[in-house]
Design an enzyme around this catalytic site. Structure first.
Site, mmCIF file in Angstrom:
data_model
loop_
_atom_site.group_PDB
_atom_site.id
_atom_site.type_symbol
_atom_site.label_atom_id
_atom_site.label_comp_id
_atom_site.label_asym_id
_atom_site.label_seq_id
_atom_site.Cartn_x
_atom_site.Cartn_y
_atom_site.Cartn_z
ATOM 1 C CD GLU A 85 -23.597 -7.056 -38.634
ATOM 2 O OE1 GLU A 85 -22.643 -7.654 -39.169
ATOM 3 O OE2 GLU A 85 -23.510 -5.898 -38.184
ATOM 4 C CD GLU A 128 -23.201 -3.291 -45.972
ATOM 5 O OE1 GLU A 128 -22.321 -4.148 -45.848
ATOM 6 O OE2 GLU A 128 -23.439 -2.430 -45.103
ATOM 7 C CD GLU A 184 -19.164 -3.218 -38.082
ATOM 8 O OE1 GLU A 184 -18.647 -4.229 -38.551
ATOM 9 O OE2 GLU A 184 -20.402 -2.992 -38.115
ATOM 10 C CG HIS A 238 -26.592 -2.987 -40.769
ATOM 11 N ND1 HIS A 238 -26.186 -2.522 -42.001
ATOM 12 C CD2 HIS A 238 -25.505 -3.592 -40.229
ATOM 13 C CE1 HIS A 238 -24.909 -2.843 -42.203
ATOM 14 N NE2 HIS A 238 -24.476 -3.495 -41.144
HETATM 15 C C1 LER Z 1 -20.415 -5.918 -40.467
HETATM 16 O O1 LER Z 1 -20.537 -6.025 -39.086
HETATM 17 C C2 LER Z 1 -21.377 -4.952 -41.004
HETATM 18 O O2 LER Z 1 -22.020 -4.252 -40.273
HETATM 19 C C3 LER Z 1 -21.561 -4.871 -42.455
HETATM 20 O O3 LER Z 1 -21.973 -3.581 -42.813
HETATM 21 C C4 LER Z 1 -20.388 -5.325 -43.252
HETATM 22 O O4 LER Z 1 -20.518 -4.941 -44.565
HETATM 23 MN MN MN Z 2 -22.018 -4.526 -38.076
#
Ligand code: LER
Ligand code: MN
Length: 283
Positions: free
Chosen positions: A166, A172, A260, A202
């Protein structure tokens, strides 16, 4: 609403929707459901989600038989298993300067393989890759991540299991923020069972174009996370999910779209509103 077989996406509703569910208590905020597993699965099925993505810190803490019985009773698929809690709760990572920590992270991912195979789920590598720790160069951290992924992919590949890396935003980790960097890492690992997880939250921070980077990921797109620009449920921010779903469809992706997002204003409302918004766009 009927559930779809993976090989038979409906032209009307090509996306099967799942939501992240934690099997253990966790600090990570963008998980709508934690706590009573049976009650949460019942609610998620009643709202007509097609599946749940399981966030599992350590598979040894999961009663796989009881879990599979519950999933079958609710006709819920598991498209993916998330591993990031091993970083969030235990600080295991592929890029830790301590070889014992790197080894524990690799072994932890390998320990997910039997359940992933049983559930036909991809194993997600998100923050378990770690960050660039003080005193470590980016090149060294990258090389450790390549080695770890190669070992995990070899172990998983023997069981027919795939891993999804990912891209995660810069706040992060500095290790793989974009699809382009993810594809570079996949090339370096050079195993056939490593692909990408595309997370809209993201991507909204890092990608020059969400639709363009989706197209770039197409051939290696193994899983999708959705949250809006503010990490609330789809529909609560300013992302254009109609354009996103159209671009996703154009890639030929027929897997799950997994929510999510933050449990706001409360978990049940977020889950229902996110589902309703996405379904309204493909209805
Ligand atoms: C996990 O799927 C994610 O998107 C991250 O932001 C975890 O910190
Ligand atoms: Mn994620």
């Amino acid at each position: 609403m009927s559930r779809l077989h993976p090989q038979e996406p409906s032209p009307v509703e090509p996306y099967r929707l799942s939501i992240v569910l934690s099997t253990q208590p966790a600090q990570f905020q963008a998980v709508a459901f934690k706590g009573d597993l049976a009650a949460n699965l019942a609610k998620i099925a009643a709202w007509d989600y097609d599946g749940v993505e399981l966030a599992i810190r350590d598979p040894r803490l999961v009663d796989a038989g009881a879990l599979c019985d519950l999933l079958a009773a609710h006709r819920l698929a598991v498209p993916a298993i998330g591993t990031g809690q091993a970083w969030g709760e235990e600080r295991l990572s592929f890029s830790d300067p301590d070889p014992a920590v790197r080894r524990a992270a690799v072994e932890r991912v390998k320990s997910h393989v039997p359940l992933a195979q049983r559930l036909d789920a991809v194993i997600i590598v998100g923050l378990l890759r770690g960050v660039v720790q003080p005193g470590v160069t980016f090149a060294q951290a990258w090389a450790w991540v390549v080695d770890a992924l190669r070992e995990c992919c070899e172990a998983a590949g023997g069981q027919g299991v795939r891993l999804a890396l990912e891209p995660i935003n810069r706040y992060e980790t500095p290790l793989v923020n974009t699809v382009a960097q993810g594809l570079e890492l996949i090339d370096a690992v050079a195993t056939p069972n490593l692909g990408l997880l595309f997370d809209t939250f993201h991507a909204n921070i890092e990608e020059p174009s969400i639709e363009g980077s989706l197209a770039d990921a197409a051939s290696r797109l193994y899983h999708v996370h959705v949250a809006d620009s503010n990490r609330w449920h789809p529909g609560a921010g300013h992302l254009d999910f109609a354009a996103f779903l159209a671009a996703l469809r154009a890639t030929g992706y027929t897997g799950f779209v997994s929510g999510e997002f933050l449990p706001l204003p409360d978990p049940d409302t977020a889950a229902q509103r996110g589902l309703a918004h996405l379904r309204s766009l493909v209805a």
